[in-house]
Structures are given as structure tokens and as C-alpha cells.
Design an enzyme around this catalytic site. Structure first.
Site, PDB file in Angstrom:
ATOM      1  N   THR A  25      24.446  19.703  62.681  1.00  0.00           N
ATOM      2  CA  THR A  25      24.858  19.854  61.285  1.00  0.00           C
ATOM      3  C   THR A  25      23.669  20.353  60.468  1.00  0.00           C
ATOM      4  O   THR A  25      22.583  19.776  60.530  1.00  0.00           O
ATOM      5  CB  THR A  25      25.350  18.483  60.763  1.00  0.00           C
ATOM      6  OG1 THR A  25      26.566  18.178  61.452  1.00  0.00           O
ATOM      7  CG2 THR A  25      25.589  18.496  59.277  1.00  0.00           C
ATOM      8  N   HIS A 174      34.416  16.102  68.851  1.00  0.00           N
ATOM      9  CA  HIS A 174      33.285  15.203  68.600  1.00  0.00           C
ATOM     10  C   HIS A 174      33.777  13.765  68.701  1.00  0.00           C
ATOM     11  O   HIS A 174      34.267  13.179  67.743  1.00  0.00           O
ATOM     12  CB  HIS A 174      32.704  15.479  67.215  1.00  0.00           C
ATOM     13  CG  HIS A 174      31.336  14.902  66.995  1.00  0.00           C
ATOM     14  ND1 HIS A 174      30.764  13.992  67.855  1.00  0.00           N
ATOM     15  CD2 HIS A 174      30.415  15.125  66.013  1.00  0.00           C
ATOM     16  CE1 HIS A 174      29.555  13.674  67.397  1.00  0.00           C
ATOM     17  NE2 HIS A 174      29.325  14.337  66.280  1.00  0.00           N
ATOM     18  N   ASN A 177      28.844   9.537  68.114  1.00  0.00           N
ATOM     19  CA  ASN A 177      28.039   9.370  66.893  1.00  0.00           C
ATOM     20  C   ASN A 177      28.755   8.759  65.696  1.00  0.00           C
ATOM     21  O   ASN A 177      28.376   9.015  64.549  1.00  0.00           O
ATOM     22  CB  ASN A 177      27.396  10.706  66.489  1.00  0.00           C
ATOM     23  CG  ASN A 177      26.516  11.293  67.585  1.00  0.00           C
ATOM     24  OD1 ASN A 177      26.270  10.618  68.587  1.00  0.00           O
ATOM     25  ND2 ASN A 177      26.040  12.507  67.421  1.00  0.00           N
ATOM     26  N   TYR A 179      31.866   9.094  64.375  1.00  0.00           N
ATOM     27  CA  TYR A 179      32.871   9.799  63.569  1.00  0.00           C
ATOM     28  C   TYR A 179      34.287   9.382  64.007  1.00  0.00           C
ATOM     29  O   TYR A 179      34.456   8.500  64.846  1.00  0.00           O
ATOM     30  CB  TYR A 179      32.612  11.311  63.613  1.00  0.00           C
ATOM     31  CG  TYR A 179      31.242  11.583  63.044  1.00  0.00           C
ATOM     32  CD1 TYR A 179      30.995  11.395  61.672  1.00  0.00           C
ATOM     33  CD2 TYR A 179      30.165  11.917  63.855  1.00  0.00           C
ATOM     34  CE1 TYR A 179      29.724  11.559  61.148  1.00  0.00           C
ATOM     35  CE2 TYR A 179      28.888  12.080  63.340  1.00  0.00           C
ATOM     36  CZ  TYR A 179      28.666  11.902  61.983  1.00  0.00           C
ATOM     37  OH  TYR A 179      27.415  12.036  61.463  1.00  0.00           O
ATOM     38  N   ASN A 234      25.630   5.416  62.898  1.00  0.00           N
ATOM     39  CA  ASN A 234      26.722   5.218  61.938  1.00  0.00           C
ATOM     40  C   ASN A 234      27.424   3.876  62.120  1.00  0.00           C
ATOM     41  O   ASN A 234      28.657   3.785  62.103  1.00  0.00           O
ATOM     42  CB  ASN A 234      27.750   6.375  62.021  1.00  0.00           C
ATOM     43  CG  ASN A 234      27.280   7.607  61.258  1.00  0.00           C
ATOM     44  OD1 ASN A 234      26.627   7.489  60.227  1.00  0.00           O
ATOM     45  ND2 ASN A 234      27.610   8.792  61.781  1.00  0.00           N
TER      46      ASN A 234
END
Ligand code: FMN
Length: 359
Positions: A25, A174, A177, A179, A234
Site C-alpha cells: 500500500t 488479501h 494482516n 483485513y 491489526n
């Protein structure tokens, strides 16, 4: 004879080498639109075998961070087409990473009418950057209804068709991580009591339904997934059944015949170590290609390829800082260090101005 720098096949795709640019990102997509600056950035790095784009949202609801791109509008498809054209002209193949941020985000980052969604109405600890007001606590998501789940799966399928129209060779889901996909897998963020929560069979259901929908939309030979077993980024704590849960996922993904699994190991960045047994399980259970990532240099990449631990190696920060990483690693040339202060800032600085020695 180097394995890393020799040609390889990923399914039916011919790669010019086994080095993959990891998804990163970079927040240069003003208005959530891929642009000329991004085409230049990716084009500079197209001596990779495969480039995986930065996390890109399949839905307005998934745009948790500022200035991340989407792939749900006609303008976004047109912007990405320019990027894939530039990259293909230099020989790399290109996959787009579908990142639906889910509960990682803030209303200030979302376009009008979009909603912060998650499996349950549980906010992630931690803060997120907003252009309007700086750092803010992560928002509390709305728990997705069955209708939200169905609509989101349809968004992934449509985004996959858009990706093919934009010239991508495939898509990477994805599932890592912290999400949306991982939010469903993990029991801390998924506290549902319906058929999408509870047992691992239920917590994996959303991810596997997304996989099935995307496979149906574009063909399983164009679909990979990124996973981060033992990842804690996260607000995703490690829990007892982690290895068993991800073993189930490896089996289910294998049954669906995906092109690849891409495993994240962020222990070089201070995260918990991913047990070797977990990586070995994916290698033996999943019969498609395996990509390993996290803290690789050329020597370790070569050695893991030679040992048969994986088929391809993905590299992040070294690619960010070295547009000509392949040439530098081939010749053991010195490398530029990444500048963290410009990882996520808008504009060309720290983005397209890292010097190359080979061009
Ligand atoms: C600036 C930056 C942005 C990142 N963005 C993403 C992303 O969008 N999706 C993703 O799966 N991983 C993302 N990552 C993680 C990288 O893909 C990679 O796993 C990590 O940098 C470790 O690999 P490395 O040691 O080769 O850099 C990001 C990493 C960095 C440094």
C-alpha cells in the site's frame, strides 16, 4: 545456475524469474483512482517475475485507508489498464490484490454512502490515519447481515471480472494482516453465532465463498490468496487453535484448486515467528504454487527455493527502495535503503525517485 533468476511457470503463466514484488500500500491513488504516477512506479519495477499490486478495494465499503485504489468503477478499470500495459511491456506478469479493509478504517476515509463493515461490531484496537483529521481510533464496524455478506461476495466476483478487463493476469485475495477476510477467520474479530461464526468450518465459510465466487467469475487458474497464520497485525491475537484452523484452510483451498497460496511471515518486522511446521503443512497439503515472503535477501531466497520450500519468493521493502532490484541482486550490487517517512505520503517523493543503477 540461480533458481531465483531463472524462468518459471506459475500455472500457465510464464514468468521471467521467480522474484515477486510483494503487495505494498502506497497511498498515491488520489480519489481512489490508479494514475500515471502509479504506472511509472510499477513500470520501474517490472523486471520482477510477478508484481502484486498494493491492496485495492473491490468495494467502496472496503476503502478503509486514504488514497488507496479501488477496482469497482469504470474509471478505476481504465486507470489500472494503463498500469498493466506499462508493466506487461517490460515483461512482468501482474496480479491485483483485493484488500477489503473491513473494520480497519474510519468513516472519514470512506466515500459518501459507504459503510464500515465487519463480521461483528467489534472495533480493532489501534488508530488509523485520516487525511481530514489525522490519527483516529479505528471505527466500530457494523456487523454484516446475511444480505451484506451476499452483496460483498458479489462485489468480489465483479471486481475479479473488472481486473481481467483491466489486463491483470489474475487476482490475489488479501486473506492476511487483519483485513476483512482474516477478520472472519479469527475468533477475536468474528463473534458471530450464525453459520459464519463459531467453528472453523463456519469462520472459514465467508473466505471460501469468496474464493468460490471469484473462481467462478474468472477461473481458478487466475486466483491466489495471501494468508498470515500467526500474524498479529491489526489487533489479531494468536490463539490456541491457530495451526489447526489454518491446516483446515490449506485443505479447503487445495480442494478448490487455486493457483497459489502466498504466506506472510512478518517475524523479520518483529511479529511472532511462523512455525516451520505451519509452512511445511501448506507445502504438503496445498498442491498449487506456494509463495513465501518476509525479510528475504537474495541468498535466503535462493536457499529456500533450492530446498523446495516454495515455488516463488516475494519481496517488499527491497523492491520499494530499488526499482532495479533484480539487476542489483543478480550482480550483488549495493541496494538503496527504504525511507519509511515516505511509505504512505502522497506524491512522487520516495515513490518514483529511488535511483536505479541499471537504467
Ligand atoms: C509500505 C508497505 C505497505 C504494505 N502494504 C501491504 C498491502 O497492501 N498488502 C499486503 O498484503 N501486505 C502489505 N505489506 C506487507 C508486505 O507485502 C510484506 O509482507 C512485508 O513488507 C514483509 O516483506 P519484506 O521483508 O520483503 O519487506 C506492506 C508493507 C510495507 C512496507
Amino acid at each position: 545456475m540461480s533458481l531465483l533468476f531463472s524462468k518459471a511457470n506459475l500455472g500457465t503463466l510464464a514468468l521471467q524469474n521467480r522474484l515477486v514484488m510483494s503487495p505494498m500500500t502506497r497511498n498515491r491513488a488520489t480519489g481512489n483512482l490508479p494514475n500515471e504516477l502509479m504506472a511509472q512506479y510499477y513500470g520501474q519495477r517490472a523486471s520482477a517475475g510477478l508484481i502484486i499490486t498494493e491492496g485495492t478495494s473491490p468495494s467502496p465499503n472496503g476503502l478503509g485507508y486514504p488514497r488507496i485504489p479501488g477496482i469497482f468503477s469504470a474509471a478505476q478499470v481504465a486507470g489500472w489498464k494503463r498500469v498493466t500495459d506499462v508493466v506487461h511491456a517490460s515483461g512482468a506478469k501482474m496480479f491485483i490484490q483485493f484488500m477489503h479493509c473491513g473494520r480497519i478504517g474510519h468513516a472519514l476515509n470512506l466515500p459518501a454512502g459507504a459503510r464500515l463493515l465487519g463480521p461483528s461490531a467489534v472495533a480493532a484496537a489501534g488508530e488509523i490515519y485520516t487525511d481530514a483529521e489525522g490519527m483516529k481510533p479505528n471505527g466500530t464496524p457494523q456487523a454484516m447481515t446475511e444480505a451484506d455478506i451476499k452483496a460483498t461476495i458479489e462485489e468480489f466476483a465483479q471486481a475479479a471480472k473488472n481486473a481481467v478487463a483491466a489486463g491483470f493476469d489474475g487476482v490475489e485475495l488479501h486473506g492476511a494482516n487483519g483485513y476483512l477476510l482474516e477478520q472472519f477467520i479469527r475468533p477475536s474479530s468474528n463473534q458471530r453465532t450464525d453459520r459464519y461464526g463459531g467453528s472453523i468450518e463456519n469462520r472459514a465459510r465467508f473466505v471460501l465463498e469468496v474464493v468460490d465466487a471469484v473462481n467462478n467469475a474468472i477461473g481458478k487458474d487466475k486466483v491466489g490468496i495471501r494468508l498470515s497464520p500467526f500474524g498479529v497485525f491489526n489487533d489479531m491475537p494468536v490463539y490456541d487453535a491457530m495451526e489447526a484452523d489454518y491446516t483446515y484452510l490449506a485443505q479447503q483451498l487445495n480442494a478448490r484448486g487455486l493457483l497459489y497460496v502466498h504466506l506472510v511471515d512478518h517475524s523479520p518486522m518483529g511479529a511472532p515467528v511462523v512455525p516451520a511446521s505451519m509452512k511445511a503443512t501448506f507445502r504438503s497439503v496445498f498442491k498449487g504454487a506456494l509463495i513465501l515472503s518476509g525479510g528475504y535477501d537474495a541468498a535466503r531466497a535462493e536457499s529456500d527455493l533450492e530446498a523446495g520450500k516454495c515455488d516463488l519468493i516475494a519481496v517488499g521493502r527491497p523492491f520499494l527502495a530499488n526499482p532495479d532490484l533484480v539487476a542489483r541482486w543478480k550482480t550483488s550490487a549495493a541496494v538503496n535503503a527504504p525511507d519509511m517517512s515516505t511509505f504512505y505520503t502522497p506524491g512522487p517523493k520516495g515513490y518514483i525517485d529511488y535511483p536505479a543503477v541499471s537504467r
